[in-house]
Design a protein around this motif. Sequence first.
Motif, PDB file in Angstrom:
ATOM      1  N   PRO A 181      -5.046  -3.518  -1.890  1.00 30.39           N
ATOM      2  CA  PRO A 181      -3.956  -3.307  -2.868  1.00 30.39           C
ATOM      3  C   PRO A 181      -2.607  -3.800  -2.336  1.00 30.39           C
ATOM      4  N   SER A 233      -1.165  -2.889   1.439  1.00 29.64           N
ATOM      5  CA  SER A 233      -1.813  -1.681   1.938  1.00 29.64           C
ATOM      6  C   SER A 233      -1.988  -1.789   3.447  1.00 29.64           C
ATOM      7  N   ARG A 280       0.168  -1.982  -7.046  1.00 30.48           N
ATOM      8  CA  ARG A 280      -0.108  -0.580  -6.764  1.00 30.48           C
ATOM      9  C   ARG A 280       1.220   0.122  -6.458  1.00 30.48           C
TER      10      ARG A 280
END
Lengths: 233, 618
Positions: free
Chosen positions: B343, B370, B449
Amino acid sequence: MSSVFTRFFSKDYQRKKALARVAPGPLADYLATPFPDRKSDCRDIPIVALDLETTGLDPRKDVILSIGLVEINHFGIRLGTAWHSIVRIDRDIPGETAVIHHITDDQSAAGAPIEQLLPELLQRLAGKPMLVHYSAIEQNFINTACQRLYGGPFVVPIIDTLEIGQRVFVRRNHTIQPGDLRLFNLRPRYNLPQYKAHNALSDALATAELFLAMADNLYPGRPCPLGEFLSRR
Amino acid sequence: MEVELIEIRQFLEQRSPFNYLGQELLDQLPKDIEIRYLRRGGRFPPKEGFLYVVRSGAIKILDSSGELCEKLAEGDIYSVTCQLVNLSQCDHGEAVEDTLLYMLSCDRLKALCRESKSFGEHFSATVKDRLRAAVTTTQESDDPAVAAMMVEIGSLIRKDPITIEAGTSIRATAALMSNRDVSSVMILNDGKLVGLVTDRDLRKRCVAIGLTGNEPIDQIMTPDPKTIDASTLTAQALMTMTRMRFHHLPVMQHGKLVGMVTATDLANHQSANSAYLAADVRKAKSVTDLVEVSKRLPSLHLHLANASVTARHIGEAVSCLTDSITGRLLEMAEAKLGPPPVPYVWMAGGSQARHEQSSHSDQDNALLLSDDVQPEHDEYFSALARFVSDGLAECGFVYCPGDAMATNPQWRKPLKVWMGYFDRWIQSPEPKSVMLSSIFFDLRPVKGRIELFTPLQQNILKKSQENRIFLAYMMANAMSHRPPLGFFRQFVLERGGEHDDTLDLKHRGIVPITDMARVLALSLGKEPVNTVERLRACAGTNVLSADMAENLEDALEFIASLRIHHQAQQIKRGQKADNYVPPGELSELEREHLKHAFRVIQTMQESMVKRFGADKLG
């Protein structure tokens, strides 16, 4: 300068002498008001800036067409005191002068006769120096009118910006070119704006501003003794 | 009196604010004037208790320490001595050229202010009122033909007005409101509108102070609410509401109540202007399609500027479109490169993050990944960043000159690295990091995200709030852009008396406010990134008084709207839009109001430098 002293001293003497001879009326009332002391500071006293438009230059043949004046007090020009009047005259306005003052026969016909205007003029001038640019015109024309209407002379302490201008040129050893001493040629030397209008009130105001500029430059931040500015006339 | 014979009336009537006096007052004006002469070097003011107009010549005004505050030239007005509360330190000076002055007594000035409202507004005691008046005047002067194309407010009303009789209890009113699912209700007496009650009134004026609910609604309503005519243009109404801070306005038609509009209704309607562009962005199949849509951005700018939309709303509209374009580019990139291996969130920085973009802004962006990201994933994210950044550039958002873009590997990092960046910037500030601050301390997630962003933001707000040295550095940096003193003839007047040919509206007016709002928000741990929202969030605290917040907001709106209109003119002429305005292009009124805006900025800068200790840095 001593001649100025004596002249002015004699001016108040002339005033009293004329007052003794003239019949009661507007001129007598005018002459009854004392002139300011020559030691007065110009920054403290009222001064009347005046301009006349006339049909020509000869007071014996020509007449006053309009009167404009404004008062200076404490070195501020008070526009609330501004006064302008057109005189109803007994003849046609000569074309060659109309080009200068722009007063038409119709405007003149709508004006008031000099008999009505002269008392107000005298009342506004009473007890105050008369500030003009080139004093011969104003003094001679008002004098002639006073003689004719009241049978006495017009006595007045005069401040003449043309004379002051001349003195400044001489003091600085500048040669005077033709036209240098005209009102609207002197003003730019003091960074004063050019006015488009040319009428008695506008010229009286222009003269008042010029005087403030000259006086403040001659006596920066100091008292301006009236005697130093009075004309020999 | 024959004062028309002298040219004073003509001189004054073409100058603001005298041009607001009616013919009759203008006729009377000259007789109240006194004229004075000041030779070069003469003391100013020559006497107290007057307003001064320079007829010819020039005056310099100094503060108590002898520092130059401003210079007055032909036509300039000085009214400081007439102000009731004189906050200005700049109260004396001298003629720098032989000068002729027109003077009007303060007593007469006050009388004129009473007789003519628009004239009086110019001399209002507060900068706030003046700037507010300025925003109105500038925007109302727009081309009426263009404004007429705008929608009238009446057409936005969808339901009949929800009303209740005066004297009804608070409880019954609340019941009606929840029944009809409205946030406000109008109170009538004999069929006439007498008041307005909103959700907020119920909370603040009833519940919060412990009323029982049985009291009559009259007790907590806003009496005689401001109304708006159904024929008012939506753009105009939105402006009124923004400026007056009203959220609800009853709408009247031929003296009859016909409904209610809310700020939300209006904002929705306004963004519809840009909505058709946004729809085209969503439909775009290729970068070429997006480029086509982007070509219409300048005309959107022009359209909104002509329609008197506030600078703030234009910034929002343009930024939203950039968001859409960015989002669409990311979708295209993913379609081309396949789904992301881990993400990510795409972040916008700078003006886009603040919702303050103009149609020609640079792109500032970064990628937050991420923490699961692996070295081999960088190929993917590098390609993604390249695709989006190139796409944006093709659409007219030029590459960031400082390389603050996701294409730079430094700005394409996992959360833990970003956390480390901010910790370092905050804990050991240095000039370079402070320079980046205007980009990365204004940061907003655009797509991806979003949750990845939250811990980063929390961390920034917490750490920066605690670190006084960091805040001092930020404030010192905010001082690198200062407003000029004002204007002198056709020039910008700088501190120390230097002259400049053009005024950089962005760096001398907008950036200083944006920078201060950032420092304020970071010092208080406030989330907003939009400058106005930041100012509002910090208003009423010990670092920013509510008054000062409003003054800054008004100053910003005024300067930004000047910039919008300057750029709109350039776009109309087919030129490239920029921030440079020659003072000669500004109206006298605009110059006057700009001077006030500069003063607001300067005052706030000086107070913030002291408060944050920026003056004590080496």
